[in-house]
Design an enzyme around this catalytic site. Structure first.
Site, short mmCIF file in Angstrom:
data_model
loop_
_atom_site.label_atom_id
_atom_site.label_comp_id
_atom_site.label_asym_id
_atom_site.label_seq_id
_atom_site.Cartn_x
_atom_site.Cartn_y
_atom_site.Cartn_z
N GLU A 23 -11.52 -3.17 3.10
CA GLU A 23 -11.00 -4.53 3.23
C GLU A 23 -11.68 -5.34 4.66
O GLU A 23 -11.07 -4.76 5.59
CB GLU A 23 -9.41 -4.51 3.31
CG GLU A 23 -8.96 -5.92 3.24
CD GLU A 23 -7.28 -6.02 3.71
OE1 GLU A 23 -7.17 -5.10 4.48
OE2 GLU A 23 -6.79 -6.84 3.24
N ASP A 31 -5.94 2.92 -3.05
CA ASP A 31 -5.68 2.21 -1.96
C ASP A 31 -5.30 3.16 -0.76
O ASP A 31 -4.27 3.79 -0.85
CB ASP A 31 -4.66 1.27 -2.04
CG ASP A 31 -4.50 0.03 -1.40
OD1 ASP A 31 -5.10 0.06 -0.24
OD2 ASP A 31 -4.32 -1.11 -1.93
N ASP A 72 -7.68 -0.04 3.32
CA ASP A 72 -6.99 -1.03 3.98
C ASP A 72 -6.91 -1.39 5.54
O ASP A 72 -7.02 -0.61 6.19
CB ASP A 72 -5.33 -0.65 3.56
CG ASP A 72 -4.43 -1.91 3.79
OD1 ASP A 72 -4.29 -2.95 3.06
OD2 ASP A 72 -3.71 -2.00 4.95
N HIS A 82 -3.50 -9.57 -4.06
CA HIS A 82 -2.33 -9.63 -3.74
C HIS A 82 -1.78 -10.36 -2.53
O HIS A 82 -0.49 -10.28 -2.14
CB HIS A 82 -1.68 -8.14 -3.91
CG HIS A 82 -2.10 -7.24 -2.72
ND1 HIS A 82 -3.65 -6.95 -2.81
CD2 HIS A 82 -1.75 -6.89 -1.55
CE1 HIS A 82 -3.74 -6.50 -1.40
NE2 HIS A 82 -2.97 -6.34 -0.79
N ASP A 83 -2.74 -10.71 -1.80
CA ASP A 83 -2.66 -11.36 -0.58
C ASP A 83 -2.82 -12.63 -0.55
O ASP A 83 -2.77 -13.32 0.67
CB ASP A 83 -3.24 -10.56 0.82
CG ASP A 83 -3.28 -9.22 1.06
OD1 ASP A 83 -2.13 -9.00 0.86
OD2 ASP A 83 -3.94 -8.38 1.54
C1 NOJ Z 1 -3.71 -5.41 3.98
C2 NOJ Z 1 -3.05 -5.54 2.45
O1 NOJ Z 1 -3.88 -6.05 1.54
C3 NOJ Z 1 -1.68 -6.27 2.76
O2 NOJ Z 1 -1.03 -6.44 1.52
C4 NOJ Z 1 -0.85 -5.43 3.71
O3 NOJ Z 1 0.03 -6.15 4.12
C5 NOJ Z 1 -1.76 -5.20 4.99
N1 NOJ Z 1 -3.12 -4.78 4.75
C6 NOJ Z 1 -1.03 -4.20 5.91
O4 NOJ Z 1 -1.18 -2.86 5.40
#
Ligand code: NOJ
Length: 589
Positions: free
Chosen positions: A292, A137, A238, A359-360
């Site tokens: 992402e 990541d 990310d 995870h989000d």
């Molecule tokens: C996306 C990530 O998946 C998330 O978990 C994070 O809080 C934000 N970017 C900030 O890096």
């Protein structure tokens, strides 16, 4: 004559060869580039199945309540048994952990909570020995405010690192309001030290790096090379859409929240940066990169992954995970539409990932399957069948292979996540109905997806011998790896079957996707044709039985997947009667 000319040249030859060799060493990346993929053709990252590990919650071996690299090493055989071929691990770098590691203070250092560089190397080697690639990541839209670059940058206006971040001098007045994804007060933070504001798209402690500065970009490439030389095989970029932005733009016009990215990120320079990154890192090291986000239009998405442009190999969009954000759930027609729309956008060119949780997000079982104990097994099997049958690389989030569910957290006191706390503050100050807000947060919060992995029915689900950093879901006594491992009808063994089926049936990877009976209210049916195969995928998304009439029907010999022990076929009227959440794949001529 001839000889005399030749002799001195011959004496110089070893020197020349040594020079050539040293030059080659200096220019060539340490990691040899693997066999070149034709980006529009076949590739390991298209054929693979990716498994995402949230390291904090996977397996703890030292009893501190946080998962660690040694824990992953302990579970390598388990990973292999799943049939997955790639692992993406969330950040494990040095970090003050304001956003659980997405606030990096040293991109080459390892947070001691997870172990040492030696442990990392052992884990990586262990994966490689099992044919599993590793995806790192890379969090470079922003750093932590504790990163040395930022400490330097904020120290004075003429510090050489000043331009590593976006600053707005206060004498220019207050900067135009800009929405922050985590901070209800907005994305500009005033810093009295130099009487200026800095930009942070996420939390106040995550200042945005200034990608317009070529030195920043070079730093990023150097970090990526550092990890590529350690042997990582790919990168997940990310929040990458925000890397290129126009900081002078005003707030997006009302009603444009959906176009957030268009207003705040995805400026045209992004493509230039990606091309530079491709030439510097991706191509010479033979690694792969997935971003992402996929922009706000199909054109954006295409441009990011179009092989001819040499930017990225894969992107992921959020339209599918955005389908089910409230307890009311989602509509199957929308679900079919969104997946079909994205498939057609990439039918000829480009590649995306297929996922329904990470995870989000809250757990896939609650949002897209059915957590009711009566239905959890077939419905989770159905969703996993779906994910492994679409065109695109399936991304499976840890725990989804055993049907882990949301945890019930009805009051804000239990929440630790910076995003949840920010949303709570914003809702409160805008006078929202807080009861309703908490219901939605409880259903939708990403903390649901971060509870410790449920290994067995012993205390703390076998995750730790200490106190876990986050409460274990009380349903671990029923939902755990050990309970499902030997049961051929379990969610876990269905998952294993599906990774095998995907590997053995290239039509599931490369074949053309075509929707069958689009209007069917309960059943999502589609064909995958290609690589000399014709496959039909039939999924009953309903908790009731449902039937469908087809031109082809499954038989004993052509059935590839069935999550029940039988199939109810009526040859007379060519119909198939499916049980609740029954999932079938069969081949036909
Ligand atoms: C996306 C990530 O998946 C998330 O978990 C994070 O809080 C934000 N970017 C900030 O890096």
């Amino acid at each position: 004559m001839h000889n005399s000319l030749f002799t001195p040249m011959k004496n110089l030859l070893p020197i020349f060869l040594a020079f050539l060799f040293l030059n080659l060493i200096a220019c060539e990346p340490k990691k040899p580039a693997p066999e070149k993929d034709n980006l529009e053709g076949k590739a390991w990252w298209k054929e693979g199945v990716l498994y995402q590990i949230y390291p904090q919650s996977f397996k703890d071996t030292d009893g501190d309540g946080y998962g660690d690299f040694k824990g992953v090493i302990e579970k390598l055989d388990y990973l292999e048994s799943l049939g997955i071929t790639m692992v993406w691990m969330n950040p494990f770098f040095e970090s003050p952990m304001v956003d659980n590691g997405y606030d990096v203070s040293d991109y080459r250092g390892i947070n001691p909570r997870y172990g040492t560089m030696e442990d990392f190397q052992a884990m990586l080697d262990g994966m490689h020995a099992r044919g599993i690639k590793f995806v790192l990541d890379v969090v470079v839209n922003h750093s932590s405010d504790q990163h040395d670059w930022f400490l330097q940058s904020r120290s004075s206006r003429d510090n050489p690192y000043r331009d590593y971040y976006h600053w707005w001098p206060a004498e220019k007045g207050t900067p135009p309001y800009r929405h922050s994804l985590f901070d209800p007060e907005g994305a500009w933070e005033y810093d009295s030290l130099t009487n200026a504001f800095y930009l942070h798209t996420f939390a106040e402690q995550q200042p945005d790096l200034n990608w317009e500065n070529p030195k920043v970009r070079q730093e990023v490439y150097d970090i990526m090379k550092f990890w590529a030389e350690k042997g990582v095989d790919g990168f997940r970029m990310d929040a990458f859409q925000f890397a290129s932005k126009d900081t002078t733009w005003p707030e997006f016009p009302e009603g444009h929240e959906k176009d957030f990215i268009k207003w705040y990120g995805m400026r045209p320079q992004l493509h230039e940066y990606l091309k530079e990154m491709y030439a510097e890192v991706i191509e010479p090291y033979g690694v792969f990169a997935v971003a992402e986000g996929a922009g706000s239009t199909f054109q954006d998405a295409h441009d990011l992954v179009d092989a001819d442009r040499k930017e990225l190999q894969m992107a992921y969009h959020f339209e599918t995970v955005d389908l089910s954000r409230t307890p009311e759930g989602y509509d199957l027609a929308d679900f079919k539409n969104v997946f079909s729309k994205w498939d057609s956008a990439f039918a000829e060119k480009g590649w995306i990932s297929i996922f329904l949780s990470n995870h989000d997000n809250a757990r896939m079982v609650n949002r897209f399957a059915n957590p009711d104990p009566k239905f959890i097994t077939p419905s989770t099997q159905l969703i996993n069948t779906f994910l492994m049958s679409m065109r695109g690389t399936p991304f499976t989030y840890y725990g989804d292979e055993i049907g882990m569910t949301n945890i019930d957290m009805p009051t804000i006191e239990e929440y630790v996540d910076v995003e949840a706390l920010g949303k709570y503050q914003a809702a409160k100050s805008s006078g929202q109905d807080m009861e309703e807000f908490m219901q939605i947060l409880n259903y939708n919060s990403r903390e649901n997806g971060r509870t410790p992995m449920q290994w067995d029915a012993t205390l703390q689900a076998g995750f730790t011998t200490g106190t876990p950093w986050m409460r274990v879901n009380p349903n671990y006594t029923e939902i755990n790896v050990s309970a499902q491992d030997q049961d051929p009808t379990s969610i876990l063994n269905h998952f294993r079957k599906m990774t095998k089926v995907r590997k053995e049936n290239p039509a599931l990877v490369y074949g053309k996707y075509e929707l069958v009976q689009k209007e069917h209210p309960d059943i999502y049916a589609f064909t995958r044709k290609g690589e000399g195969q014709n496959l039909m995928v039939i999924l009953n998304f309903s908790k009731n039985s449902s039937s469908i009439k087809l031109d082809q029907l499954p038989t004993e010999s052509n059935l590839i997947i069935n999550n029940y022990s039988d199939v109810n076929v009526n040859d007379q009227d060519m119909s198939l009667n499916l049980k609740p959440y029954q999932a079938l794949i069969f081949s036909f001529d």
